[in-house]
Each structure stands twice: as structure tokens, then as C-alpha cells.
Motif scaffolding. Structure first.
Motif, short mmCIF file in Angstrom:
data_model
loop_
_atom_site.label_atom_id
_atom_site.label_comp_id
_atom_site.label_asym_id
_atom_site.label_seq_id
_atom_site.Cartn_x
_atom_site.Cartn_y
_atom_site.Cartn_z
N LEU A 147 -7.36 70.42 50.73
CA LEU A 147 -7.89 69.26 50.32
C LEU A 147 -8.40 69.03 48.94
O LEU A 147 -9.19 69.75 48.50
N PHE A 148 -8.23 67.94 48.32
CA PHE A 148 -8.62 67.78 47.12
C PHE A 148 -9.23 66.36 46.97
O PHE A 148 -8.83 65.28 47.45
N ARG A 149 -10.36 66.27 45.99
CA ARG A 149 -11.00 64.91 45.91
C ARG A 149 -11.54 64.87 44.44
O ARG A 149 -11.84 65.73 43.86
N GLN A 150 -10.88 63.71 43.86
CA GLN A 150 -11.43 63.45 42.47
C GLN A 150 -10.51 64.33 41.59
O GLN A 150 -11.27 65.07 40.53
N ARG A 151 -9.39 64.95 42.15
CA ARG A 151 -8.41 65.93 41.52
C ARG A 151 -9.17 67.38 41.28
O ARG A 151 -8.86 67.97 40.35
N LYS A 152 -10.05 67.68 42.02
CA LYS A 152 -10.73 68.80 42.32
C LYS A 152 -10.48 69.50 43.81
O LYS A 152 -10.67 68.81 44.68
N LEU A 153 -10.20 70.64 43.61
CA LEU A 153 -9.91 71.45 44.95
C LEU A 153 -11.22 71.72 45.82
O LEU A 153 -11.92 72.10 45.36
N VAL A 154 -11.13 71.11 46.87
CA VAL A 154 -12.54 71.10 47.83
C VAL A 154 -12.38 72.08 49.03
O VAL A 154 -13.05 73.21 49.30
N HIS A 155 -11.29 72.12 49.61
CA HIS A 155 -10.90 73.23 50.69
C HIS A 155 -9.73 73.80 50.70
O HIS A 155 -8.59 72.96 50.34
N SER A 156 -9.34 74.97 51.01
CA SER A 156 -8.03 75.36 51.04
C SER A 156 -7.81 76.53 52.27
O SER A 156 -8.84 77.14 52.53
N VAL A 157 -6.76 76.70 52.93
CA VAL A 157 -6.57 77.83 53.93
C VAL A 157 -5.08 77.94 53.89
O VAL A 157 -4.22 77.22 53.54
N SER A 158 -4.92 79.44 54.09
CA SER A 158 -3.30 80.01 54.48
C SER A 158 -3.35 80.41 55.82
O SER A 158 -3.95 81.06 56.29
N PHE A 159 -2.13 79.95 56.28
CA PHE A 159 -1.70 80.33 57.71
C PHE A 159 -0.57 81.31 57.64
O PHE A 159 0.37 81.00 56.84
N PRO A 160 -0.44 82.13 58.56
CA PRO A 160 0.80 83.28 58.68
C PRO A 160 1.98 82.72 59.04
O PRO A 160 2.71 83.49 59.63
N PHE A 161 2.36 81.47 58.78
CA PHE A 161 3.58 81.06 59.49
C PHE A 161 4.11 80.16 58.47
O PHE A 161 3.86 79.23 57.69
N GLY A 162 5.65 80.20 58.29
CA GLY A 162 6.29 79.59 57.31
C GLY A 162 7.55 79.15 58.15
O GLY A 162 7.84 79.57 59.27
N ALA A 163 8.53 78.56 57.17
CA ALA A 163 9.77 78.20 57.80
C ALA A 163 10.95 79.49 58.42
O ALA A 163 11.47 79.19 59.33
N VAL A 164 10.67 80.63 57.66
CA VAL A 164 11.54 81.76 57.80
C VAL A 164 11.06 82.58 59.09
O VAL A 164 11.86 82.71 59.99
N ASN A 165 9.78 82.72 59.12
CA ASN A 165 9.34 83.53 60.03
C ASN A 165 8.94 82.84 61.57
O ASN A 165 9.16 83.45 62.49
#
Length: 429
Positions: A147-165
């Protein structure tokens, strides 16, 4: 370019291994001069013990050695090599890293999920004019949401699932019935529910990164007969993604391979990636999708070799300055005079009430005046036609597709023999 250096950026992804070669001149102008890709599907090759088998590590060595020969032939002097989810999550990460470093002579960075989110955001935000939104990067083995606000990163998270796995787990044969589709949605919904901030800012655009999102964009553009072959900053209506999500899973794998815009090496993983994307969009209650053609590799380049400089200029002005520096064919004083004259006329007509155009159009006029002669870098004769093509088909970051075409039309305008190019782009206007 004179007095330039060449830089290699290698992304060891969970689906593919990519090399981008950048050229950076002494004045600070840059461009990508070549890109290469090897299909790897590392997430599918992880063994039952969670490790990448020795033979697969050697195959990775072969790919990187091939890229090293390419870098040598392109006279690349510096290279940054980074690995993402498949290597990061393997139980033998250290062995992979040590083997690759020893065999190739390169330092191999292992990016964390937070690193991926940060670098993907950096690549996007330095190439798009957007204030607030969500960013989703669907890779082969992980999905990052920010999530970004006023061009600044506010929150981020990485989940262990993608298109291949996700494909490997729920539909290894590439066929998708109601059961696998429901299971994928439930997996994503349960993961998103553990991060309450994801659902706390409804009504924002969702910016999508990665090959899967770009592929959906290409399919949509082919279906709409969209005339501009650009994916960066393409606005994708939610209804169009819903239509694709209702259509693609029901097609047999063999028919999916023949879809215009869908490469054969993505026929199976496109569906899980699309379901992940759609589920994220529904959870954040997004307004619409925006496709970013810039992402992790761009972030790796910007962070190490092209740090952001504080500037009051809009992204589009900075990008057009870069394009002019790459293709300048007129004295700087002449270009400055043309720009001043054009803007003076525009402002005088505005003050007199002749027009009420927006400041965005004033910026487009400025960019067109700045770039009107760049076609002469190809051939002086009929340079307006070349300028039109270069502006319309060279990515100018920060401009919408319509604005890029307006810049191209303004720059190439002649009182006699007026260009009749607008009709071919009528769907964009």
C-alpha cells in the motif's frame, strides 16, 4: 553512446531467469539496450525435501554462464544478480548461492520478501505518475502486496504463493475445474485476511507487476484491437478481468495455448496468476487495474546505479528529458526557445479565454516542443514522421497512452500535409 557504461541486471525468478542490459551515459541518460530470458520454472523443480536438486542447480549455472558470455560480448562492466522466492524458500539456499557464486564469479543476492516488495515499488514509482494505490507483484513463487500513499510505501507483505507453485499444487496438468479454482481463491483470501490493512483502503487503483499481469494486458489488448503496443500504464477495467477469469479456466489447455497474446510457456500458470490477481482486487475493493511494465529489475537498477534525485519536475518531464538526451539533434538553446514560444502562446490563449485546457495538456505541449526533432536522429529527411513514431512507441513514463499519442501528433504536426495518424488510434482517443 559516447562515454557510457553498460550494466547487467539479472533476476533469478521462480518462473524465469531474465537479464536486462542498461546503458548509462556520463550525463545521466539511460536506456535498456537488450533483454534475454530463460524459462526455469524453479518452483516446480523443488524436491519433496524442499531442496533444489543438484542437477537443477547445475542447469541454473549453465543459464547464468550463458548470460555471462552475453554480458561480456556487450561489454558490460558491472552486474547485479538477485534471486527471489524459489531460491529464498529452498532448504538448501546457502548451497545454491555458494555454487552459483563459485561457478559464475558473481555475487548472488538472496532477496527477502520485503526486499522484493521494496524494489518492485521503487521500479514502479519512478516510472508512473500515481499518488495512492495498492501494488501487487505476482511472481512464480511468491506474491507481494504493498500500500502506498502520496508516493510513499506504507505497508508491504510477501506471501509464499505465486503462479508457478500454485499451479503445481492445485492443477499440475494445467486443467482447471471448479474445485481447484475455489481452493486457490480460499487460499488467497485466508492469507489476505491475516493482514487487516489490505482491506482498509477501498477505492484505490491496483497496480500490477510481473509477466502474468502483462500477459493479461496483451490478451485484453488483442481482444479490444488496441492499436498501441504498450503495456506500461495500461488501464485494465475490472469488468474485462472478470470476463477473462470466467473464460480462460474453462478452456482446455491445448486451446489456451492458441490464445492471441498468451505465450505457450504461460498457458498453465496464467489461470492461477489471474485468480490471485482478481482475488486481491476484490479484497482491496479496487477501482481499476493499472499495468506496470517496470518492476523488480528496474528497482534493482535504480537502487544501485540510478538513485532518485529530488526534483519538482513531473515523472513525464524527467522521462522526456531522458529521451531527448538520448536522441538530441538540435542545440539546447534552440529547443529551449521552441519550448518557451510554444508555452507563451498556450498561456496567452488561455488568458484570453480562447481555450480552457488542463495543465496536463500544457505539459504535453511542452514535451512535444522538446521532442519535435528527435526523429532526425534516425534520418533528417521526413523527421516529423520519425518523431511521431519514436514518441508514440517509446515509453514516456508518467504519460497515459492518450497523452503519448497527443505528444506525438503535436510534435509531428505540419500545416501542410497534416498527418492522418489519429484514425488508427481512435480507440485510444
Amino acid at each position: 553512446m559516447k562515454d557510457s557504461k553498460r550494466i547487467g541486471i539479472i533476476d533469478i525468478g521462480s518462473n524465469s531467469i531474465r537479464l536486462a542490459i542498461y546503458e548509462l551515459d556520463s550525463g545521466g541518460a539511460y536506456r535498456v539496450i537488450s533483454e534475454f530470458k530463460e524459462s526455469a520454472r524453479l518452483s516446480q523443480k523443488i524436491g519433496p525435501d524442499g531442496a533444489l536438486p543438484p542437477e537443477e542447480i547445475q542447469d541454473l549455472v549453465r543459464m547464468l554462464s550463458h548470460f555471462k558470455r552475453i554480458c561480456r560480448s556487450h561489454e558490460v562492466t558491472e552486474c547485479r544478480v538477485a534471486a527471489t522466492a524459489a531460491v529464498r524458500n529452498a532448504t538448501n539456499t546457502e548451497q545454491i548461492q555458494e555454487t552459483l557464486s563459485r561457478e559464475t564469479g558473481w555475487d548472488i543476492e538472496i532477496l527477502s520478501g520485503q526486499d522484493e516488495a521494496r524494489l518492485g515499488f521503487l521500479g514502479m514509482i519512478q516510472t508512473m505518475d500515481i499518488e495512492d494505490g495498492f501494488l501487487v507483484d505476482i511472481g512464480g513463487g511468491s506474491t507481494e502486496i504493498s500500500l502506498f500513499r502520496q508516493r510513499k510505501l506504507v505497508h508491504s507483505v510477501s506471501f509464499p504463493f505465486g503462479a508457478v507453485n500454485t499451479t503445481r499444487k492445485f492443477a499440475p496438468d494445467g486443467e482447471f475445474g471448479e474445485g481447484p479454482l475455489k481452493a486457490i481463491r480460499e487460499m488467497v483470501e485466508e492469507a489476505l485476511a491475516r493482514e487487516p490493512w489490505i482491506a482498509s483502503s477501498p477505492g484505490l487503483p491496483l497496480v500490477g507487476l510481473g509477466g502474468g499481469v502483462r500477459t493479461l494486458c496483451k490478451i485484453n489488448q488483442r481482444r479490444r484491437r488496441y492499436s498501441l503496443p504498450q503495456t506500461h500504464n495500461y488501464h485494465l477495467p475490472a469488468a474485462d478481468v472478470d470476463e477473462l477469469a470466467a473464460w480462460l479456466p474453462g478452456l482446455p489447455a491445448e486451446k489456451r495455448k492458441k490464445i492471441d497474446g498468451l505465450s505457450k510457456d504461460r498457458f498453465d500458470i496464467i489461470v492461477p496468476g489471474m485468480i490471485i490477481l482478481q482475488t486481491v482486487f476484490q479484497t482491496v475493493k479496487g477501482s481499476h487495474y493499472i499495468v506496470s511494465g517496470a518492476g523488480l529489475r528496474d528497482g534493482l537498477f535504480f537502487e544501485a546505479f540510478y538513485p532518485a534525485v529530488s526534483s519538482e519536475k513531473p515523472i513525464a518531464e524527467q522521462s522526456s528529458d531522458n529521451l531527448l538526451a538520448l536522441h538530441s539533434t538540435a542545440p539546447a538553446a534552440h529547443i529551449q526557445r521552441v519550448c518557451r514560444t510554444a508555452l507563451k502562446l498556450y498561456d496567452a490563449l488561455a488568458e484570453g479565454g480562447t481555450h480552457r485546457y488542463s495543465p496536463r495538456l500544457r505539459m504535453c505541449l511542452h514535451i512535444a516542443a522538446k521532442l519535435y526533432r528527435i526523429g532526425a536522429s534516425l534520418l533528417y529527411y521526413q523527421y516529423p514522421k520519425h518523431s511521431f513514431h519514436m514518441i508514440a512507441h517509446t515509453r514516456i513514463d508518467g504519460l497515459s497512452h492518450r497523452e503519448m499519442l497527443l505528444c506525438a501528433l503535436i510534435a509531428s504536426y505540419k500545416a501542410k500535409n497534416r498527418p492522418s495518424r489519429r484514425s488508427s488510434h481512435s480507440k485510444i482517443f
